[in-house]
Design a protein around this motif. Structure first.
Motif, PDB file in Angstrom:
ATOM      1  N   ILE A 160       0.858  -1.182   0.000  1.00 48.42           N
ATOM      2  CA  ILE A 160       0.000   0.000   0.000  1.00 48.42           C
ATOM      3  C   ILE A 160       0.895   1.234   0.000  1.00 48.42           C
ATOM      4  CG2 ILE A 160      -1.733   1.256   1.338  1.00 48.42           C
ATOM      5  CD1 ILE A 160      -2.463  -1.475   2.604  1.00 48.42           C
ATOM      6  N   GLU A 161       0.498   2.238  -0.760  1.00 49.37           N
ATOM      7  CA  GLU A 161       1.270   3.472  -0.788  1.00 49.37           C
ATOM      8  C   GLU A 161       0.568   4.514   0.080  1.00 49.37           C
ATOM      9  OE1 GLU A 161       1.366   5.267  -4.627  1.00 49.37           O
ATOM     10  OE2 GLU A 161       3.117   6.497  -4.166  1.00 49.37           O
ATOM     11  N   LEU A 162       1.332   5.148   0.965  1.00 48.75           N
ATOM     12  CA  LEU A 162       0.767   6.210   1.798  1.00 48.75           C
ATOM     13  C   LEU A 162       1.418   7.519   1.384  1.00 48.75           C
ATOM     14  CD1 LEU A 162      -0.784   7.450   4.166  1.00 48.75           C
ATOM     15  CD2 LEU A 162       0.972   6.598   5.707  1.00 48.75           C
ATOM     16  N   ILE A 163       0.617   8.424   0.833  1.00 52.49           N
ATOM     17  CA  ILE A 163       1.166   9.699   0.373  1.00 52.49           C
ATOM     18  C   ILE A 163       1.188  10.684   1.533  1.00 52.49           C
ATOM     19  CG2 ILE A 163       0.818  11.657  -1.170  1.00 52.49           C
ATOM     20  CD1 ILE A 163      -0.523   9.750  -3.116  1.00 52.49           C
ATOM     21  N   CYS A 164       2.346  11.301   1.730  1.00 52.31           N
ATOM     22  CA  CYS A 164       2.459  12.340   2.742  1.00 52.31           C
ATOM     23  C   CYS A 164       2.693  13.645   1.996  1.00 52.31           C
ATOM     24  CB  CYS A 164       3.620  12.032   3.677  1.00 52.31           C
ATOM     25  SG  CYS A 164       3.974  13.377   4.812  1.00 52.31           S
ATOM     26  N   ASN A 193       6.551  10.858  -0.392  1.00 52.83           N
ATOM     27  CA  ASN A 193       6.359  12.288  -0.146  1.00 52.83           C
ATOM     28  C   ASN A 193       6.095  12.992  -1.465  1.00 52.83           C
ATOM     29  OD1 ASN A 193       8.637  11.237   1.838  1.00 52.83           O
ATOM     30  ND2 ASN A 193       7.422  12.782   2.866  1.00 52.83           N
ATOM     31  N   ILE A 194       4.967  13.678  -1.526  1.00 49.76           N
ATOM     32  CA  ILE A 194       4.696  14.536  -2.682  1.00 49.76           C
ATOM     33  C   ILE A 194       4.443  15.928  -2.126  1.00 49.76           C
ATOM     34  CG2 ILE A 194       3.195  14.983  -4.656  1.00 49.76           C
ATOM     35  CD1 ILE A 194       2.633  12.049  -4.853  1.00 49.76           C
ATOM     36  N   THR A 195       5.348  16.831  -2.398  1.00 54.53           N
ATOM     37  CA  THR A 195       5.237  18.139  -1.764  1.00 54.53           C
ATOM     38  C   THR A 195       4.883  19.196  -2.795  1.00 54.53           C
ATOM     39  OG1 THR A 195       7.569  18.547  -2.131  1.00 54.53           O
ATOM     40  CG2 THR A 195       6.962  17.527  -0.061  1.00 54.53           C
ATOM     41  N   GLY A 196       4.696  20.395  -2.325  1.00 59.75           N
ATOM     42  CA  GLY A 196       4.502  21.531  -3.209  1.00 59.75           C
ATOM     43  C   GLY A 196       3.082  22.050  -3.221  1.00 59.75           C
ATOM     44  N   GLY A 197       2.973  23.334  -3.542  1.00 61.35           N
ATOM     45  CA  GLY A 197       1.662  23.967  -3.645  1.00 61.35           C
ATOM     46  C   GLY A 197       0.873  23.913  -2.352  1.00 61.35           C
ATOM     47  N   GLY A 198       1.547  24.025  -1.185  1.00 64.34           N
ATOM     48  CA  GLY A 198       0.847  23.991   0.095  1.00 64.34           C
ATOM     49  C   GLY A 198      -0.004  22.741   0.213  1.00 64.34           C
ATOM     50  N   SER A 199       0.526  21.599  -0.182  1.00 64.98           N
ATOM     51  CA  SER A 199      -0.082  20.261  -0.161  1.00 64.98           C
ATOM     52  C   SER A 199      -1.103  20.041  -1.282  1.00 64.98           C
ATOM     53  CB  SER A 199      -0.698  19.902   1.200  1.00 64.98           C
ATOM     54  OG  SER A 199      -2.023  20.362   1.308  1.00 64.98           O
ATOM     55  N   ALA A 200      -1.383  21.067  -2.076  1.00 60.84           N
ATOM     56  CA  ALA A 200      -2.399  20.928  -3.128  1.00 60.84           C
ATOM     57  C   ALA A 200      -1.974  19.943  -4.211  1.00 60.84           C
ATOM     58  CB  ALA A 200      -2.690  22.294  -3.752  1.00 60.84           C
ATOM     59  N   VAL A 201      -0.690  19.853  -4.487  1.00 59.93           N
ATOM     60  CA  VAL A 201      -0.216  18.946  -5.538  1.00 59.93           C
ATOM     61  C   VAL A 201      -0.489  17.498  -5.136  1.00 59.93           C
ATOM     62  CG1 VAL A 201       1.804  18.122  -6.791  1.00 59.93           C
ATOM     63  CG2 VAL A 201       1.529  20.556  -6.358  1.00 59.93           C
ATOM     64  N   GLY A 241      12.751  10.097  -7.846  1.00 53.76           N
ATOM     65  CA  GLY A 241      12.933   9.942  -6.406  1.00 53.76           C
ATOM     66  C   GLY A 241      12.727  11.225  -5.619  1.00 53.76           C
ATOM     67  N   LEU A 242      12.892  12.369  -6.271  1.00 56.51           N
ATOM     68  CA  LEU A 242      12.758  13.645  -5.567  1.00 56.51           C
ATOM     69  C   LEU A 242      11.385  13.814  -4.954  1.00 56.51           C
ATOM     70  CD1 LEU A 242      14.320  16.132  -8.120  1.00 56.51           C
ATOM     71  CD2 LEU A 242      15.208  15.544  -5.878  1.00 56.51           C
ATOM     72  N   ASN A 243      10.355  13.530  -5.735  1.00 53.74           N
ATOM     73  CA  ASN A 243       9.004  13.849  -5.283  1.00 53.74           C
ATOM     74  C   ASN A 243       7.984  12.841  -5.793  1.00 53.74           C
ATOM     75  OD1 ASN A 243       7.231  15.372  -3.840  1.00 53.74           O
ATOM     76  ND2 ASN A 243       7.180  17.094  -5.233  1.00 53.74           N
ATOM     77  N   SER A 244       8.455  11.668  -6.239  1.00 53.72           N
ATOM     78  CA  SER A 244       7.576  10.603  -6.710  1.00 53.72           C
ATOM     79  C   SER A 244       6.624  11.061  -7.811  1.00 53.72           C
ATOM     80  CB  SER A 244       6.737  10.024  -5.573  1.00 53.72           C
ATOM     81  OG  SER A 244       7.484   9.917  -4.417  1.00 53.72           O
ATOM     82  N   ARG A 245       7.091  11.882  -8.708  1.00 59.24           N
ATOM     83  CA  ARG A 245       6.221  12.322  -9.791  1.00 59.24           C
ATOM     84  C   ARG A 245       6.922  12.106 -11.134  1.00 59.24           C
ATOM     85  NH1 ARG A 245       4.304  18.267  -9.247  1.00 59.24           N
ATOM     86  NH2 ARG A 245       6.519  18.640  -8.992  1.00 59.24           N
ATOM     87  N   ILE A 246       6.170  11.597 -12.116  1.00 61.70           N
ATOM     88  CA  ILE A 246       6.710  11.460 -13.466  1.00 61.70           C
ATOM     89  C   ILE A 246       7.008  12.850 -14.031  1.00 61.70           C
ATOM     90  CG2 ILE A 246       6.166  10.645 -15.805  1.00 61.70           C
ATOM     91  CD1 ILE A 246       6.520   8.368 -13.932  1.00 61.70           C
ATOM     92  N   PHE A 247       6.226  13.809 -13.565  1.00 58.82           N
ATOM     93  CA  PHE A 247       6.403  15.187 -14.008  1.00 58.82           C
ATOM     94  C   PHE A 247       7.861  15.640 -13.898  1.00 58.82           C
ATOM     95  CE2 PHE A 247       6.675  19.656 -12.683  1.00 58.82           C
ATOM     96  CZ  PHE A 247       6.134  20.266 -13.807  1.00 58.82           C
TER      97      PHE A 247
END
Lengths: 324, 498
Positions: free
Chosen positions: A33-37, A68-76, B404-410
């Motif tokens: 399972i993937e948990l996005i933070c 971890n997917i960051t950026g846009g004040g968590s909007a991304v 790996g930076l942000n898990s995005r294909i972008f």
């Protein structure tokens, strides 16, 4: 003959598919399972995501991996998550930054665009901090000072974040600050220490060392109740102001996820938070948190109250300070 | 503080292992023409995601030290500088190799690389904590002034053509504005593409501009390298005698100071300092006519200066959060990923890690000395690996690193995009370093300008009336006027001669 074979194949494939779907909820999870933070690695949110993922892996028997997917004040991250398949193999954790992004207009989505599973933790909370020679000892004194000397004191806030909400709330109580946009809590601590800011909001772990050395003093806790580790810091509510925000860590599933899967995840989380001694010890050691849990129904109520608070000052948040 | 650092390292014994790995791979990257220290650190950054901060930093620092030093091998044996930091090493290293003194050139280069690193790190240990205590007094006005000063230096120094340098710098600043702005979180240049809300990650820009551009450049002349003549070499001891080494003491110290100072100045690093140190050594030599024909002093000057810059470049990185060159810009990303924000409070917040970094830098320089002498034969073999095996591997590593930076294909897309941008720019002879530093420093400049204006209620005069920022801004303006005058003067002289 050929047709017959094809039909048999199709029927058995269909049966298999139906079986596998029926099995989904009962067997879940059958893969990792993937948990996005939505916050970057290394901070308190990331820590909480990784802690719960570590013990969920033990409970569920499948690995739970934090991304971890960051950026846009968590909007991304919110955007990415909402458009994921609702099979329960992608989960999301966020806290009040979700509401501030909604109210501020950075994000088109709100909590109700996802399926809240439960609240699985609560941070130490943020406090209002000033230098120790500041002529006030509580929030009342701070507001009085800021009324007497309008625009004299520099208040550090981060646009669209909880500190922004606090700046607006204090302005509604009549305080007139010179609001300076300063980025992260770490930057604000540097600003206060170097004398470039007069009032800041920051997490207790960020500033407690300077309180001990006598450089800073705390005027009040912005959480709705006192921290068990700092019981002598009174809350803003106790001081007579209806201002509070709690850093509650919420776990979400994608909209339309099988309720049985959500119940299963909720039960696993509940077990970890309320029974696991190791977990409790680790969150206390790292961020002085005590275990905290709210079930799915209660979580939804809490989220509604939290969002309403932010939406109440929506127009002020969107107006900004410098455009006046 | 050193005791805490040692106990931190002892608690993370893997850091020694990773540091050695870093040094070895760094030397390989330095030695292979087209691969640089910046690229090594950028590509291996994702490897450190899963490591603890101190172990991760150990690997990155090893790569940095090894990468800067490794360039001397190909400079001397192939006459191709492995990295821009070793350009001046070719000038005398190659003639020495042709005269049958390859071992002396390599030995001298390696020993003085080591001494230069040591000098820079010792300076770092003494200057950084002091500068941190001064830097806490820096408010937005002062940060703005320092950044303004740095940007003017970069744009004028790192480009031969002032106009092209300015354009590249501004282009970098434009790309940096994409996403939510840092003051009011309003969307800028997002073109209604949700992914663009987070802007471009600095590492995707760096990997794209450095690695992908370099690969594209190399595709063009892959065959050129195959027939390049590789000098064979047998080492006798250190290659140079103690007496020969001692004779270079003054040259060594002078070059180390040049390397250190240029390293501290933001934006320029080993790429500039090795040439400056070489020129100074030549001008001050009793036998300037011997330079270019195989003078050990030339190799020593270049290699001491570029390695002394490592410690120098770390100083503004750690204390102000302003990277001194492109490699430290990647290191900045590495620190942030591990939750460490460089700045004036870094010694208070992460004192043990800071001193561990010092210890690791010292250990890396010793490791580099040993590895380069012991493994020289091996590194020479690596130089023979054809580029068409190497380049595709690098592209894959870049893509993996970007994801790996942000898990995005972008982000993989961004890396390729910036690779193409960088290739087009370098084809048109636009320098890339001003673009990268414009990208990194532009937001720092903007944020501090706007913060400064809010805290002084919209009054511009505060930038000039506060002593530190006033002096720095005045100095920068004078410098800009001087640079423009210099360009005009040289243009006039060209016109006259025509």
């Amino acid at each position: 003959m050929k047709l017959h074979r094809l039909l048999t194949f199709a029927a058995s494939a269909g049966l298999a598919l139906a079986l596998s779907q029926a099995a989904t909820a009962a067997d879940y999870p059958t893969k990792s399972i993937e948990l996005i933070c939505s916050m970057s690695a290394g901070g308190d949110s990331d820590f909480n995501a990784r802690e719960i993922a570590k013990y969920l892996t033990q409970e569920l028997g499948q690995s739970v991996v934090v991304t971890n997917i960051t950026g846009g004040g968590s909007a991304v991250a919110t955007d990415e998550f909402i458009h994921s398949p609702n099979d329960g193999y992608r989960l999301y954790m966020n806290h009040s930054s979700l509401h501030s992004a909604t109210a501020f207009g950075i994000s088109e989505y709100a909590w109700y665009d996802m399926e809240p599973i439960d609240i699985f933790g609560r941070g130490t909370g943020e406090v209002i901090v000033v230098a120790s020679d500041f002529p006030a000892t509580d929030v009342k004194g701070l507001i009085e000072e800021a009324k007497k000397n309008p625009g004299k004191y520099r208040f550090g806030y981060n646009a669209g974040a909880t500190s922004h909400y606090l700046a607006v709330s204090l302005a509604n109580e009549g305080a007139v600050f010179n609001n300076v946009s300063t980025g992260s809590a770490a930057d604000r601590v540097v600003g206060l220490k170097g004398g470039h800011l007069d009032v800041i909001v920051a997490g207790i772990p960020n500033i407690i060392d300077y309180v001990k050395t006598g450089e800073f003093k705390i005027l009040g806790n912005c959480a709705s109740m006192r921290s068990p580790f700092y019981p002598d810091i009174s809350t803003l509510i106790e001081q007579g102001y209806n201002i509070s925000f709690d850093p509650t860590y919420v776990l979400y599933a994608v909209k339309g996820t099988d309720p049985a899967i959500i119940a299963k995840l909720d039960a696993a989380v509940k077990k970890i938070v309320s029974e696991n001694k190791e977990y409790a010890a680790e969150i206390e050691k790292a961020f002085q948190q005590s275990p905290y849990y709210e079930d799915t129904a209660k979580t939804k109520e809490t989220l509604k109250v939290q969002l309403d608070k932010f939406m109440a000052v929506k127009d002020q948040l969107r107006a900004g300070f410098s455009k006046k | 503080m050193f005791e805490q650092a040692v106990s931190l390292l002892m608690a993370n014994p893997m850091s020694f292992f990773w540091m050695v790995i870093g040094v070895v791979i760094g030397i390989v990257f330095g030695a292979i023409p087209g691969l640089s220290a910046t690229m090594a650190v950028a590509i291996f950054l994702p490897v450190t995601y899963g490591l603890t901060p101190v172990v991760g930093m150990a690997c990155l620092l090893g790569l940095f030290v090894g990468g800067i030093s490794g360039g001397l091998i190909s400079a001397i044996l192939l006459n191709i500088p492995g990295t821009p930091s070793s350009v001046a090493t070719c000038f005398d290293g190659r003639p020495m190799a042709l005269n049958g003194q390859a071992d002396k050139a390599l030995g001298g280069g390696i020993v003085f690389s080591f001494l230069g690193t040591l000098f820079g790190v010792v300076a770092l240990i003494f200057i950084a904590p002091f500068l941190a205590s001064v830097a806490i007094k820096f408010g937005p006005h002062e940060y703005f002034a320092v950044t303004f000063f740095s940007m003017s230096l970069i744009i004028t120094l790192s480009s031969e053509n002032l106009c092209k340098g300015l354009i590249a710098g501004l282009l970098g600043m434009v790309f940096a504005t994409v996403g939510l702005d840092n003051i009011e979180a309003s969307r800028r240049l997002t073109l209604d593409i949700n992914q663009l809300r987070s802007g471009f990650n600095v590492l995707t820009v760096l990997i794209g501009l450095y690695a992908i551009t370099e690969v594209l450049e190399n595709c063009k002349n892959v065959s050129d390298n195959e027939d390049a003549e590789l000098q064979d070499v047998t080492m006798r001891g250190f290659g140079i005698s103690v007496k020969e080494g001692l004779a270079q003491w003054w040259n060594g110290i002078r070059s180390a100071v040049i390397g250190l100072v240029i390293g501290i100045l933001p934006g320029i690093g080993g790429g500039t300092s090795n040439i400056v140190a070489y020129t100074v050594a030549k001008n001050n030599s009793k036998h300037p006519e011997r330079f270019g024909k195989g003078e050990l002093a030339g190799v020593v000057a270049s290699e001491t200066a570029n390695n002394a810059g490592i410690g120098g470049a770390m100083i503004p990185l750690l204390t102000l959060g302003i990277p001194g060159d492109t490699t430290t810009a990647v290191l900045l990303g590495g620190l942030m990923i591990h939750g460490i924000t460089p700045g004036p409070l870094i010694f208070e917040k992460h004192g043990d890690l800071m001193y561990a970094i010092f210890v690791l830098l010292l250990l890396s320089s010793f490791t580099m000395l040993v590895v380069e002498f012991v493994g020289l034969k091996g590194f020479i073999k690596v130089l023979k690996v054809p580029k068409y095996y190497l380049l595709p591997v690098i592209v894959i590593l870049c893509a993996v690193g970007a994801f790996g930076l942000n898990s995005r294909i972008f982000d993989i897309g961004s890396v390729l995009f910036f690779g193409v941008v960088g290739y087009l720019m370098s084809r048109c002879k636009y320098p890339l370093p001003p673009m990268i530093l414009g990208f990194i420093l532009g937001p720092i400049l903007e944020v501090n300008l706007r913060r400064g204006l809010t805290s002084s209620q919209g009054n511009f005069l505060d930038f000039f009336s506060r002593p530190i920022s006033g002096v720095l801004i005045g100095f920068t303006l004078l410098y800009i006027v001087y640079s423009i005058y210099r360009v005009m003067a040289s243009r006039r002289s060209i016109l006259i001669t025509e």
